[in-house]
Design a protein around this motif. Structure first.
Motif, PDB file in Angstrom:
ATOM      1  N   GLU A  23       0.821  -1.220   0.000  1.00 31.01           N
ATOM      2  CA  GLU A  23       0.000   0.000   0.000  1.00 31.01           C
ATOM      3  C   GLU A  23       0.856   1.272   0.000  1.00 31.01           C
ATOM      4  O   GLU A  23       0.415   2.329  -0.425  1.00 31.01           O
ATOM      5  CB  GLU A  23      -0.900   0.030   1.235  1.00 31.01           C
ATOM      6  N   LEU A  24       2.068   1.152   0.512  1.00 24.92           N
ATOM      7  CA  LEU A  24       2.927   2.340   0.627  1.00 24.92           C
ATOM      8  C   LEU A  24       3.809   2.552  -0.591  1.00 24.92           C
ATOM      9  O   LEU A  24       4.385   3.617  -0.760  1.00 24.92           O
ATOM     10  CB  LEU A  24       3.862   2.194   1.849  1.00 24.92           C
ATOM     11  N   TYR A  25       3.925   1.517  -1.382  1.00 28.37           N
ATOM     12  CA  TYR A  25       4.979   1.505  -2.392  1.00 28.37           C
ATOM     13  C   TYR A  25       4.404   1.373  -3.798  1.00 28.37           C
ATOM     14  O   TYR A  25       3.445   0.644  -4.006  1.00 28.37           O
ATOM     15  CB  TYR A  25       5.890   0.311  -2.082  1.00 28.37           C
ATOM     16  N   ARG A  26       4.962   2.124  -4.725  1.00 26.90           N
ATOM     17  CA  ARG A  26       4.606   1.903  -6.126  1.00 26.90           C
ATOM     18  C   ARG A  26       5.840   2.159  -6.977  1.00 26.90           C
ATOM     19  O   ARG A  26       6.794   2.810  -6.539  1.00 26.90           O
ATOM     20  CB  ARG A  26       3.451   2.785  -6.559  1.00 26.90           C
TER      21      ARG A  26
END
Ligand SMILES: Cc1cc2nc3c(=O)[nH]c(=O)nc-3n(C[C@H](O)[C@H](O)[C@H](O)COP(=O)(O)O)c2cc1C
Length: 214
Positions: free
Chosen positions: A209-212
């Motif tokens: 959810e924090l990373y893309r």
């Protein structure tokens, strides 16, 4: 089997914000060890702007508390005058509750930064090439956060509970003046002590959810 780095997971997962402490005062050596850990944090051009000020003077503690009580009264009067809802009133009181426990902690520290012109943006502003803006403050805030992380985690490793507090600053219009710390921009308080309760783990977002990637 233990993996390299597992100890860090253990320490970071075990840390909680502790708001209730035993009366016993942590040894001075433990606080110094926590500050040593904070001091290892990176900073722009190794400028090391972070400062920790332990507030031990009873008159200063009284002055802080008195100012916060006065400010809460004024805020509640303002809510009344503006015809504010019960919800707004509760918000002020909740914010106060999230602040006032700091006076019951065995160790209370004000943390902040001194001005340094170390980041590239600050240095170029000093040379009048760039206009001074908030970039310097951003560097200071990041640096303080990193130092606090070392402070909190070392506390955890030593069996001490800690809590960062910024809510009190809502009630303190000029904390520097109250504390007589004109040289330091105070960004938060930190409490330290032996925990007197075990706060539950508060769920975190997953890495996904924090990373893309873009
Ligand atoms: C910048 C910052 C400000 C905070 N201010 C307060 C505060 O004023 N009062 C308080 O009780 N907790 C405060 N906290 C603690 C957070 O509420 C807490 O970290 C969060 O709920 C997650 O809980 P945990 O630390 O136990 O994992 C603050 C935390 C941070 C990072």
């Amino acid at each position: 089997m233990n993996q390299p780095g597992d100890f860090l997971d253990e320490i970071t997962s075990g840390r909680r914000s502790v708001r209730k402490y035993r009366a016993e005062v942590p040894p001075r050596g433990a606080i110094e060890a926590m500050i040593e850990c904070a001091a290892k944090a990176p900073s722009p051009s190794n400028s090391q702007p972070v400062r920790f000020v332990r507030i031990v003077s009873p008159p200063l503690l009284e002055a802080l508390h008195g100012e916060m009580l006065r400010a809460r009264r004024e805020l509640l009067q303002r809510v009344e005058a503006e015809g504010g809802s019960k919800k707004t009133r509760n918000l002020v009181n909740a914010c106060f509750r999230c602040s006032e426990f700091m006076f019951r902690a065995p160790v209370l520290i004000a943390a902040g930064t001194v001005p340094v012109h170390a980041g590239f943006s600050s240095r170029l502003a000093e040379a009048k090439i760039l206009r001074a803006d908030r970039r310097g403050e951003r560097d200071l805030d990041i640096t303080l956060g990193l130092a606090l992380k070392g402070f909190l985690l070392k506390g955890r490793a030593l069996g001490l509970g800690t809590c960062i507090l910024t809510a009190p600053l809502l009630f303190l219009s000029d904390v520097r003046k109250t504390l007589g710390l004109e040289d330091i921009r105070i960004s938060c308080f930190v409490t330290v002590g032996f925990p007197d309760d075990t706060p539950p783990f508060i769920e975190r977002k997953s890495a996904a959810e924090l990373y893309r990637e873009i």
